[in-house]
Design a protein around this motif. Structure first.
Motif, short mmCIF file in Angstrom:
data_model
loop_
_atom_site.label_atom_id
_atom_site.label_comp_id
_atom_site.label_asym_id
_atom_site.label_seq_id
_atom_site.Cartn_x
_atom_site.Cartn_y
_atom_site.Cartn_z
N TRP A 16 0.83 -1.20 0.00
CA TRP A 16 0.00 0.00 0.00
C TRP A 16 0.86 1.25 0.00
O TRP A 16 0.61 2.20 -0.75
CB TRP A 16 -0.93 -0.02 1.21
N GLU A 17 1.87 1.28 0.84
CA GLU A 17 2.75 2.45 0.91
C GLU A 17 3.49 2.66 -0.40
O GLU A 17 3.70 3.80 -0.83
CB GLU A 17 3.72 2.29 2.07
N GLN A 18 3.90 1.58 -1.05
CA GLN A 18 4.62 1.71 -2.31
C GLN A 18 3.72 2.29 -3.40
O GLN A 18 4.16 3.08 -4.22
CB GLN A 18 5.15 0.34 -2.74
N GLU A 21 2.74 6.31 -2.27
CA GLU A 21 3.71 7.30 -1.84
C GLU A 21 3.77 8.51 -2.79
O GLU A 21 3.79 9.66 -2.35
CB GLU A 21 5.09 6.67 -1.69
N ASP A 66 -5.84 7.47 4.23
CA ASP A 66 -4.60 6.72 4.12
C ASP A 66 -4.17 6.19 5.49
O ASP A 66 -3.75 5.04 5.61
CB ASP A 66 -3.51 7.62 3.54
N ARG A 70 -3.83 2.21 6.47
CA ARG A 70 -2.56 1.68 6.98
C ARG A 70 -2.74 1.08 8.36
O ARG A 70 -2.10 0.07 8.70
CB ARG A 70 -1.52 2.80 7.00
N HIS A 84 3.79 4.06 15.22
CA HIS A 84 3.93 5.00 14.10
C HIS A 84 3.55 6.40 14.58
O HIS A 84 2.71 7.08 13.99
CB HIS A 84 3.03 4.57 12.93
N ASP A 87 3.70 9.31 12.05
CA ASP A 87 2.57 9.38 11.14
C ASP A 87 1.34 9.97 11.84
O ASP A 87 0.57 10.71 11.24
CB ASP A 87 2.23 7.99 10.60
N ARG A 100 7.76 14.14 3.54
CA ARG A 100 7.85 12.79 3.02
C ARG A 100 8.53 12.76 1.65
O ARG A 100 8.82 11.69 1.12
CB ARG A 100 6.46 12.17 2.91
#
Length: 227
Positions: A16-18, A21, A66, A70, A84, A87, A100
């Motif tokens: 998901w992060e990939q 981003e 988001d 996550r 986290h 975040d 970021r």
């Protein structure tokens, strides 16, 4: 079974992060642009300021979605907020989202070439420079927004705010322009702490790079002649 579930959650979170981003980076920049319009174009027609505010709310809604996705993918539950924490802080302070850019740049370089194009020390100095520039810009906006109409304020124009932010993050602190409001002083403390951390990172990386160069050259100078 629990370990397999956590491993699957981490894998899903990484995917998901990939995928998100780069889109989230553009949303972050849109939020920052909307905030800049709200702060700098305070005399503009109300419709433009309302549009900028709508962009900010829409961007924050994307950030919140988001974060929720996550949190669910991590499988950590409430522990995600603690593990986290950065975040979670960025969700409350969206002006920090553009930072970021540092992580996104590194990820893009690895994706294109398999490994970052720059060496470790060069990357640290580059990232510190990008972070310092973004922090200076966001802090100058926040302080100008709070200070320009405050009684007894010495920061009356955006130029004054940029000058103050540059002197604060470099830990120079001339003292000719200082925040007087509680919010402005809170931003000042955060900026000075970040400036010290960034300065330490750059100084340490540069020193380590020099030591490595000297060690390498010294080793080459001690090699016996061939033949």
């Amino acid at each position: 079974m629990r370990e397999d579930h956590e491993a699957a959650g981490r894998a899903g979170l990484a995917r998901w992060e990939q995928r998100t981003e780069l889109p989230l980076l553009w949303v972050s920049l849109a939020y920052l642009a909307g905030y800049a319009v709200r702060v700098l174009a305070w005399a503009a027609p109300e419709v433009w300021r309302d549009l900028a505010l709508a962009v900010m709310f829409a961007a924050w809604a994307v950030f919140a979605c988001d974060y929720a996705v996550r949190l669910l993918l991590s499988g950590e539950g409430v522990r995600f907020v603690r593990t986290h924490w950065l975040d979670s802080l960025v969700l409350l302070l969206p002006l920090l989202r553009p930072l970021r850019l540092v992580a996104v740049y590194s990820a893009v370089q690895r994706r294109r070439s398999g490994r970052p194009r720059l060496g470790l020390y060069a990357r640290v100095m580059l990232y510190a420079g990008l972070a310092a520039a973004l922090l200076t810009f966001t802090a100058s906006l926040a302080v100008y927004h709070e200070e320009r109409l405050a009684p007894g304020a010495t920061i009356r124009t955006y130029g004054d705010s940029v000058w103050w932010a540059a002197s604060a993050i470099t830990t120079v602190g001339y003292g000719d322009a200082t925040p007087v409001t509680p919010v402005g002083r809170t931003v000042a403390v955060g900026l000075m702490v970040c400036g010290l951390a960034l300065f330490g990172a750059v100084t340490g990386s540069f020193s380590s790079w020099l030591i490595e160069v000297f060690r390498r050259e010294g080793g080459e100078g001690q090699r016996p002649p061939e033949g």
